[in-house]
Motif scaffolding. Structure first.
Motif, PDB file in Angstrom:
ATOM      1  N   ILE A  58       0.856  -1.193   0.000  1.00 14.03           N
ATOM      2  CA  ILE A  58       0.000   0.000   0.000  1.00 14.03           C
ATOM      3  C   ILE A  58       0.890   1.242   0.000  1.00 14.03           C
ATOM      4  O   ILE A  58       1.725   1.409   0.884  1.00 14.03           O
ATOM      5  CB  ILE A  58      -0.921   0.033   1.247  1.00 14.03           C
ATOM      6  CG1 ILE A  58      -1.738  -1.252   1.352  1.00 14.03           C
ATOM      7  CG2 ILE A  58      -1.849   1.245   1.203  1.00 14.03           C
ATOM      8  CD1 ILE A  58      -2.571  -1.369   2.622  1.00 14.03           C
ATOM      9  N   ARG A  59       0.714   2.087  -1.004  1.00 14.36           N
ATOM     10  CA  ARG A  59       1.527   3.309  -1.120  1.00 14.36           C
ATOM     11  C   ARG A  59       0.602   4.527  -1.155  1.00 14.36           C
ATOM     12  O   ARG A  59      -0.573   4.428  -1.495  1.00 14.36           O
ATOM     13  CB  ARG A  59       2.377   3.272  -2.389  1.00 14.36           C
ATOM     14  CG  ARG A  59       3.286   2.062  -2.494  1.00 14.36           C
ATOM     15  CD  ARG A  59       4.505   2.141  -1.621  1.00 14.36           C
ATOM     16  NE  ARG A  59       5.460   3.107  -2.135  1.00 14.36           N
ATOM     17  CZ  ARG A  59       6.459   3.600  -1.414  1.00 14.36           C
ATOM     18  NH1 ARG A  59       6.607   3.253  -0.159  1.00 14.36           N
ATOM     19  NH2 ARG A  59       7.296   4.452  -1.950  1.00 14.36           N
ATOM     20  N   MET A  60       1.173   5.690  -0.865  1.00 15.20           N
ATOM     21  CA  MET A  60       0.371   6.908  -0.757  1.00 15.20           C
ATOM     22  C   MET A  60       0.863   7.992  -1.718  1.00 15.20           C
ATOM     23  O   MET A  60       2.068   8.178  -1.891  1.00 15.20           O
ATOM     24  CB  MET A  60       0.445   7.422   0.678  1.00 15.20           C
ATOM     25  CG  MET A  60      -0.256   8.739   0.914  1.00 15.20           C
ATOM     26  SD  MET A  60      -1.848   8.593   1.746  1.00 15.20           S
ATOM     27  CE  MET A  60      -1.391   8.581   3.444  1.00 15.20           C
ATOM     28  N   ILE A  61      -0.094   8.696  -2.340  1.00 17.09           N
ATOM     29  CA  ILE A  61       0.217   9.937  -3.063  1.00 17.09           C
ATOM     30  C   ILE A  61      -0.311  11.069  -2.187  1.00 17.09           C
ATOM     31  O   ILE A  61      -1.503  11.112  -1.881  1.00 17.09           O
ATOM     32  CB  ILE A  61      -0.475  10.001  -4.444  1.00 17.09           C
ATOM     33  CG1 ILE A  61      -0.136   8.778  -5.293  1.00 17.09           C
ATOM     34  CG2 ILE A  61      -0.076  11.278  -5.182  1.00 17.09           C
ATOM     35  CD1 ILE A  61      -0.983   8.656  -6.550  1.00 17.09           C
ATOM     36  N   PHE A  62       0.578  11.965  -1.790  1.00 19.92           N
ATOM     37  CA  PHE A  62       0.174  13.018  -0.871  1.00 19.92           C
ATOM     38  C   PHE A  62      -0.393  14.227  -1.606  1.00 19.92           C
ATOM     39  O   PHE A  62      -0.225  14.392  -2.809  1.00 19.92           O
ATOM     40  CB  PHE A  62       1.356  13.444   0.006  1.00 19.92           C
ATOM     41  CG  PHE A  62       1.826  12.354   0.923  1.00 19.92           C
ATOM     42  CD1 PHE A  62       1.197  12.131   2.140  1.00 19.92           C
ATOM     43  CD2 PHE A  62       2.873  11.524   0.560  1.00 19.92           C
ATOM     44  CE1 PHE A  62       1.617  11.122   2.985  1.00 19.92           C
ATOM     45  CE2 PHE A  62       3.305  10.506   1.400  1.00 19.92           C
ATOM     46  CZ  PHE A  62       2.671  10.310   2.611  1.00 19.92           C
ATOM     47  N   GLN A  63      -1.060  15.089  -0.821  1.00 19.57           N
ATOM     48  CA  GLN A  63      -1.751  16.246  -1.387  1.00 19.57           C
ATOM     49  C   GLN A  63      -0.810  17.215  -2.084  1.00 19.57           C
ATOM     50  O   GLN A  63      -1.081  17.681  -3.171  1.00 19.57           O
ATOM     51  CB  GLN A  63      -2.504  16.982  -0.262  1.00 19.57           C
ATOM     52  CG  GLN A  63      -3.251  18.213  -0.757  1.00 19.57           C
ATOM     53  CD  GLN A  63      -4.130  18.818   0.336  1.00 19.57           C
ATOM     54  OE1 GLN A  63      -4.243  18.267   1.418  1.00 19.57           O
ATOM     55  NE2 GLN A  63      -4.739  19.923   0.039  1.00 19.57           N
ATOM     56  N   LEU A  82       7.499   0.501  -5.769  1.00 19.34           N
ATOM     57  CA  LEU A  82       7.612  -0.841  -5.190  1.00 19.34           C
ATOM     58  C   LEU A  82       6.526  -1.791  -5.707  1.00 19.34           C
ATOM     59  O   LEU A  82       6.247  -2.818  -5.089  1.00 19.34           O
ATOM     60  CB  LEU A  82       7.564  -0.752  -3.662  1.00 19.34           C
ATOM     61  CG  LEU A  82       8.733   0.023  -3.027  1.00 19.34           C
ATOM     62  CD1 LEU A  82       8.506   0.239  -1.543  1.00 19.34           C
ATOM     63  CD2 LEU A  82      10.060  -0.683  -3.258  1.00 19.34           C
ATOM     64  N   ASN A  83       5.923  -1.421  -6.849  1.00 18.55           N
ATOM     65  CA  ASN A  83       4.862  -2.240  -7.462  1.00 18.55           C
ATOM     66  C   ASN A  83       3.743  -2.583  -6.479  1.00 18.55           C
ATOM     67  O   ASN A  83       3.445  -3.766  -6.230  1.00 18.55           O
ATOM     68  CB  ASN A  83       5.437  -3.536  -8.056  1.00 18.55           C
ATOM     69  CG  ASN A  83       6.477  -3.253  -9.112  1.00 18.55           C
ATOM     70  OD1 ASN A  83       6.283  -2.385  -9.959  1.00 18.55           O
ATOM     71  ND2 ASN A  83       7.595  -3.944  -9.051  1.00 18.55           N
ATOM     72  N   PRO A  84       3.110  -1.567  -5.884  1.00 18.45           N
ATOM     73  CA  PRO A  84       2.062  -1.824  -4.896  1.00 18.45           C
ATOM     74  C   PRO A  84       0.800  -2.366  -5.552  1.00 18.45           C
ATOM     75  O   PRO A  84       0.643  -2.297  -6.773  1.00 18.45           O
ATOM     76  CB  PRO A  84       1.791  -0.436  -4.312  1.00 18.45           C
ATOM     77  CG  PRO A  84       2.070   0.483  -5.463  1.00 18.45           C
ATOM     78  CD  PRO A  84       3.225  -0.132  -6.196  1.00 18.45           C
TER      79      PRO A  84
END
Length: 261
Positions: A90-95, A167-169
């Motif tokens: 699980i990866r995040m794109i931040f605001q 990381l290929n989430p």
């Protein structure tokens, strides 16, 4: 029955506020909520500021501890995976890429970092993956040599997307990731995310207060209000027949806002 990619049961978050008299006081940022996310599916979490939607996002990526509940990934408890495995899933794109991208690192170094800390790839293998990912998000190999201040806002958000992909989430969480972008750039990034979803089979969780974006991209919506889930439904069902008065008000306010524009 197919096992959901992500299954969340009674997830909650409370903060210790100390004692009042002899009883301990808590602030409940998130009352128990449950939801599922399937492969290639997009769930939107909507609500006003303080509704608890970013708290859910931070707990899922491991940036914050939960107070209660269970999170299962492909049927297995998420905490049974180590930190490196969890980072990959699980990866995040931040605001705001201006605060999430380190200005002292080149774009190549920014993208190389997750690989360096979480994989055993050689420097040459990592470089190939960095260039490949830049191309996937519509940037050039030369952009690896640039610093964040040398590129446009839209390109910075593409770098943020590339960083989330490194990381290929299987799940990407976008926490208000499109809010600050102007309309034309926003639609470019949205189209990029939809293209990547189709090509890579990604599942998305969009955290947003912008119902217009949400309607365009999501399969189902969960509405949070003051830490509680007040409604959950497939997207069109929720827009066409909102059941809770808070959801009705959100939709009404959004349509008034769009009308004024």
């Amino acid at each position: 029955m197919t096992t959901p990619l992500l299954k969340v049961i009674n997830l909650s978050k409370r903060y210790d506020m100390g004692y009042k008299g002899f009883s301990r006081q808590y602030n409940y940022a998130l009352s128990p909520i449950s939801f599922e996310l399937g492969q290639g599916e997009t769930l939107a979490i909507v609500g006003e500021a303080g509704s608890g939607k970013s708290t859910v996002a931070r707990i899922l990526v491991g940036a914050e501890q939960r107070s209660g509940g269970d999170i299962f990934f492909e049927g297995e408890a998420l905490e049974s995976r180590n930190v490196k495995q969890r980072c990959r899933l699980i990866r995040m794109i931040f605001q705001d890429p201006n605060t999430s991208l380190n200005p002292r690192l080149t774009i190549g170094e920014l993208l190389d970092e997750p690989l360096r800390f979480n994989t055993k790839l050689s420097a040459a293998e990592r470089q190939i993956q960095v260039i490949d990912t830049l191309r996937k998000v519509g940037l050039l190999p030369e952009h690896a040599e640039f610093y964040p201040h040398m590129i446009s806002e839209g390109q910075k958000q593409r770098v943020a997307v590339a960083r989330a992909l490194m990381l290929n989430p299987k799940v990407i969480i976008a926490d208000e990731a499109l809010t600050a972008l102007d309309l034309s750039v926003r639609s470019q990034i949205l189209n990029l995310l939809l293209k990547l979803q189709k090509e890579l089979g990604l599942s998305y969780i969009f955290v947003s207060h912008n119902l217009n974006i949400i309607r365009h991209v999501s399969d189902k919506i969960m509405v949070l209000h003051k830490g509680q889930m007040v409604e959950k439904a497939p997207t069109e069902q929720l827009f066409n027949s909102p059941q809770h008065e808070y959801t009705q008000r959100l939709i009404q306010e959004q349509s008034l806002f769009m009308h004024k524009r």
